[in-house]
Design a protein around this motif. Structure first.
Motif, PDB file in Angstrom:
ATOM      1  N   PRO A  29       1.855  -4.251   7.881  1.00 53.23           N
ATOM      2  CA  PRO A  29       1.850  -4.413   6.423  1.00 53.23           C
ATOM      3  C   PRO A  29       0.539  -3.954   5.796  1.00 53.23           C
ATOM      4  O   PRO A  29      -0.478  -3.814   6.484  1.00 53.23           O
ATOM      5  CB  PRO A  29       2.053  -5.917   6.227  1.00 53.23           C
ATOM      6  CG  PRO A  29       1.707  -6.542   7.512  1.00 53.23           C
ATOM      7  CD  PRO A  29       1.911  -5.508   8.581  1.00 53.23           C
ATOM      8  N   PRO A  30       0.552  -3.729   4.484  1.00 45.02           N
ATOM      9  CA  PRO A  30      -0.662  -3.265   3.812  1.00 45.02           C
ATOM     10  C   PRO A  30      -1.741  -4.344   3.752  1.00 45.02           C
ATOM     11  O   PRO A  30      -1.451  -5.536   3.788  1.00 45.02           O
ATOM     12  CB  PRO A  30      -0.174  -2.919   2.395  1.00 45.02           C
ATOM     13  CG  PRO A  30       1.069  -3.710   2.218  1.00 45.02           C
ATOM     14  CD  PRO A  30       1.683  -3.859   3.573  1.00 45.02           C
ATOM     15  N   ALA A  91       4.494  -4.610  -4.161  1.00 45.55           N
ATOM     16  CA  ALA A  91       5.544  -5.304  -3.413  1.00 45.55           C
ATOM     17  C   ALA A  91       6.780  -5.482  -4.286  1.00 45.55           C
ATOM     18  O   ALA A  91       6.686  -5.562  -5.503  1.00 45.55           O
ATOM     19  CB  ALA A  91       5.033  -6.671  -2.953  1.00 45.55           C
ATOM     20  N   ASN A  92       7.933  -5.558  -3.645  1.00 46.77           N
ATOM     21  CA  ASN A  92       9.165  -5.861  -4.377  1.00 46.77           C
ATOM     22  C   ASN A  92       9.124  -7.284  -4.918  1.00 46.77           C
ATOM     23  O   ASN A  92       9.661  -7.573  -5.972  1.00 46.77           O
ATOM     24  CB  ASN A  92      10.382  -5.696  -3.464  1.00 46.77           C
ATOM     25  CG  ASN A  92      10.563  -4.264  -3.004  1.00 46.77           C
ATOM     26  OD1 ASN A  92      10.101  -3.332  -3.642  1.00 46.77           O
ATOM     27  ND2 ASN A  92      11.212  -4.099  -1.868  1.00 46.77           N
ATOM     28  N   SER A  93       8.478  -8.168  -4.154  1.00 47.51           N
ATOM     29  CA  SER A  93       8.342  -9.562  -4.538  1.00 47.51           C
ATOM     30  C   SER A  93       7.035 -10.076  -3.946  1.00 47.51           C
ATOM     31  O   SER A  93       6.680  -9.721  -2.823  1.00 47.51           O
ATOM     32  CB  SER A  93       9.535 -10.356  -3.984  1.00 47.51           C
ATOM     33  OG  SER A  93       9.338 -11.726  -4.162  1.00 47.51           O
ATOM     34  N   PHE A  94       6.319 -10.901  -4.697  1.00 51.36           N
ATOM     35  CA  PHE A  94       5.039 -11.423  -4.232  1.00 51.36           C
ATOM     36  C   PHE A  94       4.850 -12.823  -4.786  1.00 51.36           C
ATOM     37  O   PHE A  94       5.054 -13.047  -5.978  1.00 51.36           O
ATOM     38  CB  PHE A  94       3.892 -10.508  -4.700  1.00 51.36           C
ATOM     39  CG  PHE A  94       2.647 -10.664  -3.895  1.00 51.36           C
ATOM     40  CD1 PHE A  94       2.507 -10.032  -2.673  1.00 51.36           C
ATOM     41  CD2 PHE A  94       1.613 -11.464  -4.352  1.00 51.36           C
ATOM     42  CE1 PHE A  94       1.368 -10.189  -1.918  1.00 51.36           C
ATOM     43  CE2 PHE A  94       0.466 -11.625  -3.603  1.00 51.36           C
ATOM     44  CZ  PHE A  94       0.340 -10.982  -2.386  1.00 51.36           C
ATOM     45  N   SER A  95       4.498 -13.781  -3.926  1.00 46.10           N
ATOM     46  CA  SER A  95       4.309 -15.156  -4.384  1.00 46.10           C
ATOM     47  C   SER A  95       2.990 -15.712  -3.858  1.00 46.10           C
ATOM     48  O   SER A  95       2.475 -15.269  -2.837  1.00 46.10           O
ATOM     49  CB  SER A  95       5.466 -16.037  -3.925  1.00 46.10           C
ATOM     50  OG  SER A  95       5.498 -16.108  -2.512  1.00 46.10           O
ATOM     51  N   GLY A 130       4.370 -11.504   0.637  1.00 50.45           N
ATOM     52  CA  GLY A 130       4.843 -10.281  -0.010  1.00 50.45           C
ATOM     53  C   GLY A 130       6.044  -9.724   0.722  1.00 50.45           C
ATOM     54  O   GLY A 130       6.186  -9.885   1.940  1.00 50.45           O
ATOM     55  N   TYR A 131       6.927  -9.101  -0.049  1.00 56.98           N
ATOM     56  CA  TYR A 131       8.133  -8.484   0.495  1.00 56.98           C
ATOM     57  C   TYR A 131       8.189  -7.046   0.001  1.00 56.98           C
ATOM     58  O   TYR A 131       8.243  -6.801  -1.205  1.00 56.98           O
ATOM     59  CB  TYR A 131       9.385  -9.255   0.058  1.00 56.98           C
ATOM     60  CG  TYR A 131       9.338 -10.698   0.524  1.00 56.98           C
ATOM     61  CD1 TYR A 131       9.835 -11.051   1.769  1.00 56.98           C
ATOM     62  CD2 TYR A 131       8.757 -11.682  -0.273  1.00 56.98           C
ATOM     63  CE1 TYR A 131       9.762 -12.361   2.210  1.00 56.98           C
ATOM     64  CE2 TYR A 131       8.678 -12.991   0.166  1.00 56.98           C
ATOM     65  CZ  TYR A 131       9.178 -13.320   1.403  1.00 56.98           C
ATOM     66  OH  TYR A 131       9.095 -14.620   1.837  1.00 56.98           O
ATOM     67  N   LYS A 134       9.691  -2.052   3.666  1.00 51.62           N
ATOM     68  CA  LYS A 134       9.595  -1.975   5.129  1.00 51.62           C
ATOM     69  C   LYS A 134       9.404  -3.318   5.814  1.00 51.62           C
ATOM     70  O   LYS A 134       9.335  -3.367   7.032  1.00 51.62           O
ATOM     71  CB  LYS A 134       8.460  -1.039   5.533  1.00 51.62           C
ATOM     72  CG  LYS A 134       8.736   0.393   5.223  1.00 51.62           C
ATOM     73  CD  LYS A 134       7.692   1.267   5.847  1.00 51.62           C
ATOM     74  CE  LYS A 134       8.135   2.710   5.766  1.00 51.62           C
ATOM     75  NZ  LYS A 134       7.532   3.501   6.808  1.00 51.62           N
ATOM     76  N   GLY A 135       9.266  -4.411   5.058  1.00 46.17           N
ATOM     77  CA  GLY A 135       9.109  -5.696   5.709  1.00 46.17           C
ATOM     78  C   GLY A 135       8.422  -6.731   4.834  1.00 46.17           C
ATOM     79  O   GLY A 135       8.324  -6.580   3.621  1.00 46.17           O
ATOM     80  N   SER A 136       7.945  -7.792   5.484  1.00 45.63           N
ATOM     81  CA  SER A 136       7.300  -8.890   4.774  1.00 45.63           C
ATOM     82  C   SER A 136       6.040  -9.313   5.524  1.00 45.63           C
ATOM     83  O   SER A 136       5.894  -9.057   6.718  1.00 45.63           O
ATOM     84  CB  SER A 136       8.261 -10.071   4.652  1.00 45.63           C
ATOM     85  OG  SER A 136       8.603 -10.549   5.948  1.00 45.63           O
TER      86      SER A 136
END
Length: 147
Positions: A29-30, A91-95, A130-131, A134-136
């Motif tokens: 992941p980044p 990210a597509n989703s980040f919390s 983060g999602y 390519k992954g989470s």
């Protein structure tokens, strides 16, 4: 002539294999950075699952919240109510979740990857998730809010 064709074929296959190996090595992941005022740091990487070109990898590595290694590895000092900025690849989703010294938990509201530090002095840990396509991945950092 046959030797020349073999050489070209060998070079072509070698380049393809080299390209696949290079692309597959980016199977993680980044990196994420967190900024507040003049301070910045890279949070501790936690668990992740990430897909490469030809394989996928899942790693369980969450540092426990409240443990000394997690506290010592990343600590940032901030003013009460100071803005904390998260720099992350889109990210597509980040919390973000906040864990206070008194064991209370709170989901943070992000405004353009930014949230405010608590007004009360103390030590707070944050777990980010983060999602991406390519992954989470999860990350952890700690702040010390000054009195």
């Amino acid at each position: 002539m046959l030797s020349y064709v073999r050489w070209i074929l060998f070079a072509f296959i070698s380049l393809i294999l080299f390209g696949v190996i290079c692309l597959e090595s980016v199977n993680h992941p980044p990196s994420i950075t967190v900024h507040a005022g003049l301070e910045s740091a890279v949070p501790i990487s936690g668990s992740y699952c990430w897909e490469g070109l030809i394989s996928a990898e899942c790693v369980t590595a969450d540092p426990s919240l409240g443990t000394e290694p997690a506290k010592a590895s990343y600590r940032m000092t901030v003013e009460p109510g100071e803005e904390i900025h998260i720099n992350q690849k889109q990210a597509n989703s980040f919390s973000v979740e906040q864990f206070a010294e008194d064991k209370t938990y709170k989901s943070m509201v992000l405004d353009s990857s930014t949230f405010k530090a608590p007004d009360q002095p103390g030590t707070y840990q944050y777990r980010m998730a983060g999602y991406w396509e390519k992954g989470s991945a999860s990350y952890l950092f700690t702040i010390q809010v000054l009195p």
